[in-house]
Design an enzyme around this catalytic site. Structure first.
Site, PDB file in Angstrom:
ATOM      1  N   GLY A  68     129.566  13.036  28.319  1.00 23.76           N
ATOM      2  CA  GLY A  68     129.594  13.166  27.221  1.00 23.76           C
ATOM      3  C   GLY A  68     128.400  14.042  26.344  1.00 23.76           C
ATOM      4  O   GLY A  68     128.169  14.112  25.244  1.00 23.76           O
ATOM      5  N   ARG A  93     137.718  10.944  25.991  1.00 18.62           N
ATOM      6  CA  ARG A  93     136.810  10.101  25.035  1.00 18.62           C
ATOM      7  C   ARG A  93     136.666  11.285  23.993  1.00 18.62           C
ATOM      8  O   ARG A  93     136.953  11.637  23.616  1.00 18.62           O
ATOM      9  CB  ARG A  93     135.383  10.605  26.137  1.00 18.62           C
ATOM     10  CG  ARG A  93     135.274   9.700  27.293  1.00 18.62           C
ATOM     11  CD  ARG A  93     134.282  10.331  28.330  1.00 18.62           C
ATOM     12  NE  ARG A  93     132.987   8.750  27.575  1.00 18.62           N
ATOM     13  CZ  ARG A  93     131.731   9.103  27.797  1.00 18.62           C
ATOM     14  NH1 ARG A  93     131.947   9.867  29.413  1.00 18.62           N
ATOM     15  NH2 ARG A  93     130.954   8.536  27.775  1.00 18.62           N
ATOM     16  N   ASP A 137     125.072   1.087  29.794  1.00 19.42           N
ATOM     17  CA  ASP A 137     125.826   1.798  31.140  1.00 19.42           C
ATOM     18  C   ASP A 137     125.236   0.729  31.948  1.00 19.42           C
ATOM     19  O   ASP A 137     125.974   0.674  33.123  1.00 19.42           O
ATOM     20  CB  ASP A 137     124.798   2.672  31.468  1.00 19.42           C
ATOM     21  CG  ASP A 137     124.742   3.925  30.341  1.00 19.42           C
ATOM     22  OD1 ASP A 137     125.755   4.047  30.087  1.00 19.42           O
ATOM     23  OD2 ASP A 137     123.892   4.982  29.644  1.00 19.42           O
ATOM     24  N   ARG A 192     128.952   5.500  38.055  1.00 22.61           N
ATOM     25  CA  ARG A 192     128.141   3.781  37.679  1.00 22.61           C
ATOM     26  C   ARG A 192     129.456   2.731  38.587  1.00 22.61           C
ATOM     27  O   ARG A 192     128.689   1.147  39.153  1.00 22.61           O
ATOM     28  CB  ARG A 192     128.361   3.566  35.990  1.00 22.61           C
ATOM     29  CG  ARG A 192     127.443   4.690  36.012  1.00 22.61           C
ATOM     30  CD  ARG A 192     126.384   3.743  34.934  1.00 22.61           C
ATOM     31  NE  ARG A 192     125.817   5.136  34.260  1.00 22.61           N
ATOM     32  CZ  ARG A 192     124.316   5.555  34.509  1.00 22.61           C
ATOM     33  NH1 ARG A 192     124.077   5.880  36.108  1.00 22.61           N
ATOM     34  NH2 ARG A 192     124.167   6.720  33.700  1.00 22.61           N
TER      35      ARG A 192
HETATM   36  C1  S3P Z   1     123.497   8.049  26.497  1.00 25.41           C
HETATM   37  C2  S3P Z   1     124.199   7.366  25.514  1.00 25.41           C
HETATM   38  C3  S3P Z   1     125.178   6.280  25.659  1.00 25.41           C
HETATM   39  C4  S3P Z   1     125.077   6.042  27.093  1.00 25.41           C
HETATM   40  C5  S3P Z   1     125.420   7.066  27.682  1.00 25.41           C
HETATM   41  C6  S3P Z   1     123.983   8.400  27.892  1.00 25.41           C
HETATM   42  C7  S3P Z   1     123.209   9.238  25.803  1.00 25.41           C
HETATM   43  O1  S3P Z   1     126.499   6.366  25.447  1.00 25.41           O
HETATM   44  O2  S3P Z   1     126.034   4.923  27.523  1.00 25.41           O
HETATM   45  O3  S3P Z   1     125.295   7.144  29.316  1.00 25.41           O
HETATM   46  O4  S3P Z   1     122.285  10.121  26.520  1.00 25.41           O
HETATM   47  O5  S3P Z   1     122.929   8.963  24.968  1.00 25.41           O
HETATM   48  P1  S3P Z   1     126.491   6.694  23.700  1.00 25.41           P
HETATM   49  O6  S3P Z   1     125.367   7.130  22.525  1.00 25.41           O
HETATM   50  O7  S3P Z   1     127.948   6.679  23.728  1.00 25.41           O
HETATM   51  O8  S3P Z   1     126.601   4.819  23.125  1.00 25.41           O
END
Ligand code: S3P
Length: 433
Positions: free
Chosen positions: A99, A127, A320, A393
């Site tokens: 993501g 997502r 997380d 996780r």
């Molecule tokens: C992350 C932000 C978080 C986190 C992901 C890593 C990042 O997600 O859950 O594992 O590196 O900016 P969200 O921005 O969707 O909260």
């Protein structure tokens, strides 16, 4: 993905542990080094699949990278590194399971010349991406598609804007800042709650025109037409999210004594450790260096833990690790209530549903809510056969619960840990006392 893995109970953990480099910082270091002008050296990059996805994508888009003596060397040519010679042809880019890769690249590529089609694996394709696409439109960004991947970014022609992130998300915030830096004219980027601030710290260290407009760091003025960033020379600190399972074992197994060294101690990443302390865990923190990111060690000793109430203000800095916190809660005295965590449903799996399924399989008492869980404490866990549900996780949570269970457990698809921490099981073996 990989053969099932047998997991044995464990009575305590001891010793010193260094975990792999931080995943969030690694993604950002690669992306920003690619668009800096000059040679960057990054040591201790996260070894997992997610960061590999970012590396592969950047190489495919024209970045020159090479491994050299334990470090990665990136030859940046300024922002234009990612510009495509033929802006009419579509460059296919695979974000894998990541993501962070997809969302940050949307902001970065929105300012570059070319057509970039971002796609991902099955989980990433479910997502939400509208949370980035919609606010990016305020800069005039053209992103073809709907709320999910695949999406095509038609880069270039951004203008400054005043934008807010609709959800508390460091990925969304970072994408907006990356677009704002490439826009014509200044912008303001605001978030309601401070999320992890690695992008802001790194960008400032590289000379980006980023000015804080409030005391908490939720509101920034971003200068547009950003001149080339300075290259990076960075040792990535250890990932507090990767250390969380070992730390949770140390806190919850009496007689344990664990020191995690070389860890990123950025407060926006330590929410889980603060919650463990609230449950009664003994955790000492020592900062040993403080450049762009504070780094140091955590010493954790085992003891009896109590249930707590976790609300929306606690969730952002621990997002997380909330599934793992729910697992710790099952072994603590009294009830734990977790609310304001609906974002968990939009991660690599629906982490409320998958955590509840996991806890129930081990015999814990848990109730699902739309935005959290209610966990009855004091569980006596029994060995179980469980799935990682395609989520690194959740695989690590299974290892935690199996350590506390009576009898052996079996984990299906343990290989998912390689998304963030390929040597996870080997490291857990090493600290088993
Ligand atoms: C992350 C932000 C978080 C986190 C992901 C890593 C990042 O997600 O859950 O594992 O590196 O900016 P969200 O921005 O969707 O909260």
């Amino acid at each position: 993905m990989s053969a099932d893995r047998r997991l044995r109970p464990c009575s305590k953990v001891r010793g010193n542990l260094s975990v792999p480099g931080d995943k969030s910082i690694s993604h950002r270091a690669l992306m920003l080094a690619a668009v800096a002008r000059g040679t960057s050296r990054i040591a201790g990059l996260a070894p997992g699949e997610d960061v590999r996805s970012t590396r592969r994508l950047l190489e495919r888009a024209g970045t020159v990278l090479r491994d050299e003596d334990e470090a990665l060397v990136v030859e940046g040519r300024g922002w234009r590194t990612l510009d495509q010679d033929d802006p009419a042809s579509v460059l296919e880019l695979d974000c894998g399971n990541s993501g962070t890769t997809a969302r940050l690249m949307m902001g970065l590529l929105a300012g570059r010349r070319g057509r970039f089609r971002l796609a991902g694996d099955r989980s990433l394709s479910l997502r939400p991406m509208g949370r980035v696409r919609k606010p990016l439109a305020a800069f005039g960004a053209v992103i073809e598609g709907g709320d999910t991947l695949p999406l095509t970014v038609v880069g270039g022609g951004l203008r400054g804007a005043v934008v807010s992130t609709g959800v508390a998300s460091a990925q969304v915030k970072s994408a907006l800042i990356l677009a704002a830096l490439q826009a014509e004219g200044a912008s303001e980027v605001r978030e309601a709650r401070l999320t992890r601030d690695h992008s802001e710290r790194m960008l400032r260290a590289m000379g980006a025109p980023l000015q804080r407009l409030d005391t908490q760091g939720c509101h920034h003025r971003v200068g547009g037409g950003c001149p080339a960033l300075s290259p990076l020379s960075l040792v990535v600190p250890g990932d507090p999210s990767s250390a969380a399972c070992a730390a949770a074992l140390a806190a919850s197994l009496p007689g344990s004594d664990l020191v995690v060294e070389g860890l990123c101690l950025n407060p926006t990443r330590l929410g889980f450790y603060r919650l463990l302390r609230r449950m009664g865990a003994e955790i000492d923190e020592e900062i040993t260096s403080d450049a762009a990111e504070p780094m140091g060690r955590l010493a954790i000793r085992g003891g009896e833990l109590q249930g707590i109430e976790v609300g929306p203000d606690d969730v952002v800095d621990a997002i997380d690790e909330i599934p793992l916190l729910a697992c710790v809660a099952a072994l603590s005295e009294g009830e734990t209530v977790i609310r304001g965590a609906a974002e968990l449903r939009r991660k690599e799996s629906d982490r409320i549903a998958t955590t509840v399924a996991l806890l129930r399989a081990f015999g814990a008492d848990v109730e699902e809510a739309d935005d959290g869980m209610l966990i009855g404490g004091g569980a006596r866990l029994k060995g179980a056969r469980v799935s990682a549900h395609g989520d690194h996780r959740i695989a690590m949570c299974a290892a935690f619960l199996a350590a506390h269970a009576d009898g052996e457990s079996l984990l299906e698809e343990p290989g998912w840990v390689a998304i963030s921490y390929p040597r996870f099981f080997a490291d857990l073996e090493r600290i088993r006392a």
